[in-house]
Structure formats: C-alpha cells, structure tokens
Design a protein around this motif. Sequence first.
Motif, PDB file in Angstrom:
ATOM      1  N   GLY A   1       0.803  -1.229   0.000  1.00  0.00           N
ATOM      2  CA  GLY A   1       0.000   0.000   0.000  1.00  0.00           C
ATOM      3  C   GLY A   1       0.833   1.274   0.000  1.00  0.00           C
ATOM      4  N   ALA A   2       0.162   2.411  -0.297  1.00  0.00           N
ATOM      5  CA  ALA A   2       0.803   3.729  -0.184  1.00  0.00           C
ATOM      6  C   ALA A   2       0.193   4.483   0.988  1.00  0.00           C
TER       7      ALA A   2
ATOM      8  N   THR B   1      -0.963   3.611   3.894  1.00  0.00           N
ATOM      9  CA  THR B   1      -1.063   2.499   4.836  1.00  0.00           C
ATOM     10  C   THR B   1      -1.551   2.963   6.204  1.00  0.00           C
TER      11      THR B   1
ATOM     12  N   HIS C   1      -2.644   8.714  -4.407  1.00  0.00           N
ATOM     13  CA  HIS C   1      -2.507   7.866  -5.593  1.00  0.00           C
ATOM     14  C   HIS C   1      -2.397   8.630  -6.910  1.00  0.00           C
TER      15      HIS C   1
ATOM     16  N   GLN D   1      -9.174  10.192  -1.993  1.00  0.00           N
ATOM     17  CA  GLN D   1      -8.320   9.261  -2.727  1.00  0.00           C
ATOM     18  C   GLN D   1      -9.001   8.513  -3.875  1.00  0.00           C
ATOM     19  N   GLU D   2     -10.233   8.027  -3.636  1.00  0.00           N
ATOM     20  CA  GLU D   2     -10.826   7.124  -4.632  1.00  0.00           C
ATOM     21  C   GLU D   2     -12.289   7.432  -4.905  1.00  0.00           C
TER      22      GLU D   2
ATOM     23  N   GLU E   1      -4.073   3.488  -9.523  1.00  0.00           N
ATOM     24  CA  GLU E   1      -5.031   2.389  -9.651  1.00  0.00           C
ATOM     25  C   GLU E   1      -5.784   2.420 -10.979  1.00  0.00           C
TER      26      GLU E   1
ATOM     27  N   ASP F   1     -13.637   6.423  -1.374  1.00  0.00           N
ATOM     28  CA  ASP F   1     -12.690   6.189  -0.270  1.00  0.00           C
ATOM     29  C   ASP F   1     -11.975   7.509  -0.040  1.00  0.00           C
TER      30      ASP F   1
ATOM     31  N   GLU G   1     -15.869   5.022   2.404  1.00  0.00           N
ATOM     32  CA  GLU G   1     -14.771   4.344   3.099  1.00  0.00           C
ATOM     33  C   GLU G   1     -13.850   5.367   3.770  1.00  0.00           C
TER      34      GLU G   1
ATOM     35  N   ASP H   1     -11.210   0.916   6.797  1.00  0.00           N
ATOM     36  CA  ASP H   1      -9.946   0.411   6.249  1.00  0.00           C
ATOM     37  C   ASP H   1      -8.832   0.676   7.261  1.00  0.00           C
TER      38      ASP H   1
ATOM     39  N   LEU I   1     -13.061  -3.415   5.396  1.00  0.00           N
ATOM     40  CA  LEU I   1     -12.241  -3.486   4.195  1.00  0.00           C
ATOM     41  C   LEU I   1     -11.205  -4.567   4.467  1.00  0.00           C
TER      42      LEU I   1
ATOM     43  N   LYS J   1      -7.914  -6.533   3.537  1.00  0.00           N
ATOM     44  CA  LYS J   1      -6.684  -6.554   2.743  1.00  0.00           C
ATOM     45  C   LYS J   1      -5.760  -7.569   3.393  1.00  0.00           C
TER      46      LYS J   1
ATOM     47  N   ARG K   1      -4.282  -3.609  -3.136  1.00  0.00           N
ATOM     48  CA  ARG K   1      -3.507  -2.478  -2.642  1.00  0.00           C
ATOM     49  C   ARG K   1      -3.169  -1.571  -3.828  1.00  0.00           C
ATOM     50  N   SER K   2      -2.725  -0.356  -3.537  1.00  0.00           N
ATOM     51  CA  SER K   2      -2.368   0.524  -4.659  1.00  0.00           C
ATOM     52  C   SER K   2      -1.112   0.020  -5.376  1.00  0.00           C
TER      53      SER K   2
ATOM     54  N   LYS L   1     -13.003  -4.332  -4.494  1.00  0.00           N
ATOM     55  CA  LYS L   1     -12.441  -3.181  -5.215  1.00  0.00           C
ATOM     56  C   LYS L   1     -11.047  -3.560  -5.653  1.00  0.00           C
TER      57      LYS L   1
HETATM   58  P1  PGA Z   1      -3.398   1.711  -0.366  1.00  0.00           P
HETATM   59  O1  PGA Z   1      -4.795   2.261  -0.850  1.00  0.00           O
HETATM   60  O2  PGA Z   1      -3.206   0.348  -0.923  1.00  0.00           O
HETATM   61  O3  PGA Z   1      -2.422   2.723  -0.891  1.00  0.00           O
HETATM   62  O4  PGA Z   1      -3.462   1.694   1.145  1.00  0.00           O
HETATM   63  C1  PGA Z   1      -5.968   1.496  -0.871  1.00  0.00           C
HETATM   64  C2  PGA Z   1      -6.983   1.997   0.120  1.00  0.00           C
HETATM   65  O5  PGA Z   1      -6.736   2.957   0.875  1.00  0.00           O
HETATM   66  O6  PGA Z   1      -8.064   1.424   0.193  1.00  0.00           O
END
Ligand code: PGA
Length: 441
Positions: A37-38, A40, A162, A170-171, A214, A249, A299, A325, A348, A350, A379-380, A401
Amino acid sequence: SVEKVHARSVYDSRGNPTVEVEITTEGGLFRAIVPSGASTGVSEAVEVRDGDKSHWGGKGVLKAVANVNDVLGPVLVKSGLKVTDQEAVDDLLIKTDGTPNKAKLGANAILGISLAVARAGAHEKGVPLYVHLRDLFEGRHDANKPFVLPVPFMNVLNGGEHAGGLLPFQEFMIGAIGAPSFFEAVRWNSEVYHILKKLAVEKYGPSAGNVGDEGGVAPNLTTAEEALDLIVEAINKAGYEGKVKIAMDAASSQFCKESKYDLDFKKQEDSSPSEWLSGEKLAQKYHELVDQYPLAFLEDPFGENDWESWSKFLAGGVKVPVVADDLVCTNTKLIARAVKEKAADTLLLKVNQIGSLTESFAAAREAYDAGWGILVSHRSGETEDSFIADLVVALGTGEIKSGAPCRSERLAKYNQILRIEEELGSKAIFAAKDFHDSYKH
Ligand code: PGA
Ligand code: ZN
C-alpha cells in the motif's frame, strides 16, 4: 508436504520491489506475490524493507526474501505439515516470527508463503482455489451451496496519495449494482470509464486522461463535487442512470491533523490550521454528498485515530454503508473495538494488512458475526497475482475493489472472476444490489 520454499525479489505496479514465494510439493510448483500500500494504516502488520538507500531508495526486500529462504522456508519443510492444513502452517509461520505485528521476519515474507501454500493445498485437493478457500473458511465442504460473485467497485478517478493534482479524496469508484451478471457489470463499468476519460479530457485538458496508481483518470480538480459531477455525467451518458452507483474512499487519515481535516493537504504551501475542518463539519459534508449523489458507500471518512467522529457519524444516521480500512487494518481486535463502538458497518479486507490467510479469515468471521459487510480489496501497489479474486468468491462478500478497468494488475483480478463466473455457470449468483449483505444468500 512441502519439499522446497523459494523466495525472490520481483516488482509491483509502481516499480517497487516485492516478495514472490514459490512452494514446491509432489504436486508441482505454486506461487504468490505480495502487494503493497501507499496510504497504509498505522496498525498494519509490518512489511520488512531493507532501508539501504543506495538500492531501490531503501525499498528493497532482500531481507524479507532471505527470511523466507533461510528461516521460514526451512522451518516449514522440516515441520512436515500438510499444505491443506492452512491453519497449522500459518500458526507455525506466526510463531517463528514471534512478534505481534510480524516485524521480525516481515508480513511480506509470511504472507507470500501463506498464499502460495493455499494454492498448493487447492491443487492437492484437486479443486479450484476459490473452492478450497471457502472450505477452509467455512470448515466444511458443501457442493450444493451457490457461490456469490461480487459487484466490482472500480476506482475510475484517482486522487489523494494515488495521483498528482490537488484532490484530497483518494478514490471515486463505480459499481454496476443494477447489472444482471458479473460479466455485464464489468462491461457497464468499462463503458462508463471510457466515457469518463473522454469527458475529463474535454473539460480539464489532455493531461486529465492520464491515470493514477489504480488506473483511474486523474484530472486536476480540487473538490469531491467536481469529481462526482463528472462521474454522474459519464454514468448518465452511458445510459446507466440509477444502475451504476458511485463509492468514495476518502482515505482521510492522510489529511487528518490533530483530529481536524486539511482538505488542502496537497497544496505546496502549508494551509493555515484555522481552515482545517472539524470532524463534525466533515461529517456534514458527507451527509450532503449522500443526499446529492447516487452513493453506494463511504470508506475511511475519518482518520484512523479519530474514533469519536466515526461513532458519531453512524449514530447520526448515515444512509450508506461505512467501510473501515485504516481504522481496523483487517485486525480482529480493532474490528471488535469498532463493532463495540459502532464505528462502522463494513470491513475493508486486505490480506497484507494482517499478513496471513488464516488471520484474514478470522477478521472476516469477526465482521460477519457482527452483521457487517466485507469489501475485499487490492492495494495501490499490486501485481499480476489474482489471489483476491478467488478469495472474494470464497468469502461470498458480494463486493470487491481492485481499481479501474485499466492497467493489467487491476484487470488480473476482474479477469479471474470472469473465468470463475464462466466455470460456475448457473451455480453463481451475482450480488447486484444486495452486495452489502450477500453472505446471507
Ligand atoms: P493503499 O490504498 O493500498 O495505498 O493503502 C488502498 C486503500 O486505501 O483502500
Ligand atoms: Zn482505503
């Protein structure tokens, strides 16, 4: 049993090193690659990186690779454990590390082995990965139970950490909840995506069609409303009004400062603290967005330490599911706290946030037991590994997602679900508008 374990350093979609693990059994060779992830969360299991700035800017994973090849691998081979005994394998890996957050040997080292072992286990049983994973999760095999295919929530407009540009959120995802099948949902989403790209270029200039981490477009806009207006226009132009919904998100831990929210955090000059929003003001903004736009869920609306704002938001009667998340990081203890404090209603999930398959299952169980929904997530920083596609089908969560319908590390997951849908035929149910509670099917 496992004959050989071998790890190597390969690359993720951002060009950063990541761990690939190969497990050799009598049945063959089975692989997994770990994502990264970025944005995180602070409570995520620890990804061990070399930190040697002269190689890969410190992001090398040679230490984690060595931890597989020299420590975890030999321990697993010596144990003689069966590859179908996922829980015993994961327990052994976790105990060998010995820390609560996998900081010693690395969540990246442990997860790589854990996922590759699951693939070896599926082969040993002679079933597809999603069948093996469901058997492991449910603790039994039920050949007659249908599988639920998820609504793909595709991140078509990227901001935050991202993408370049000033958009703090972010999303922005689209989900074809009105589609009759997964196949059709991907078609609808991809049609909307292409129209969106054209609109972005028309309105914001040629560079607006460039994509973020992404695969979503990244026009240089600043507000959520601008992003949502553009996506609504694309949905309507494609002819899917009311059938394709939008999800956000905010990833707001990235702009949460002392329990306030700095929506200008990507501007070069520092913003004045007097302009930061309180949790209450930000909540007000989300309520307005939910009223004005066809939103499917929100999110990370608040920061990972701002538990109070989360609970207040839910108590205030928000009309869409709220996904946690960074707040819970796929960690059972944090999920239990969020359930108790009524901070969210969707997990969420991961796998690399917690670092093993068995613990990911435990997190899913904790969420389902509380009546929560589960959104399985990439993850990103991703790879060609499509493990989470089988996982989402196995868990029957009804929602995934995995980024835009663009860039093959994103499509790898959607393509794998297309294969699974074809294989299952009439034994598959598409979650559609019931995505939030499809586990009850
Ligand atoms: P990340 O982003 O993988 O950079 O954490 C995904 C998210 O935030 O859902
Ligand atoms: Zn997130």
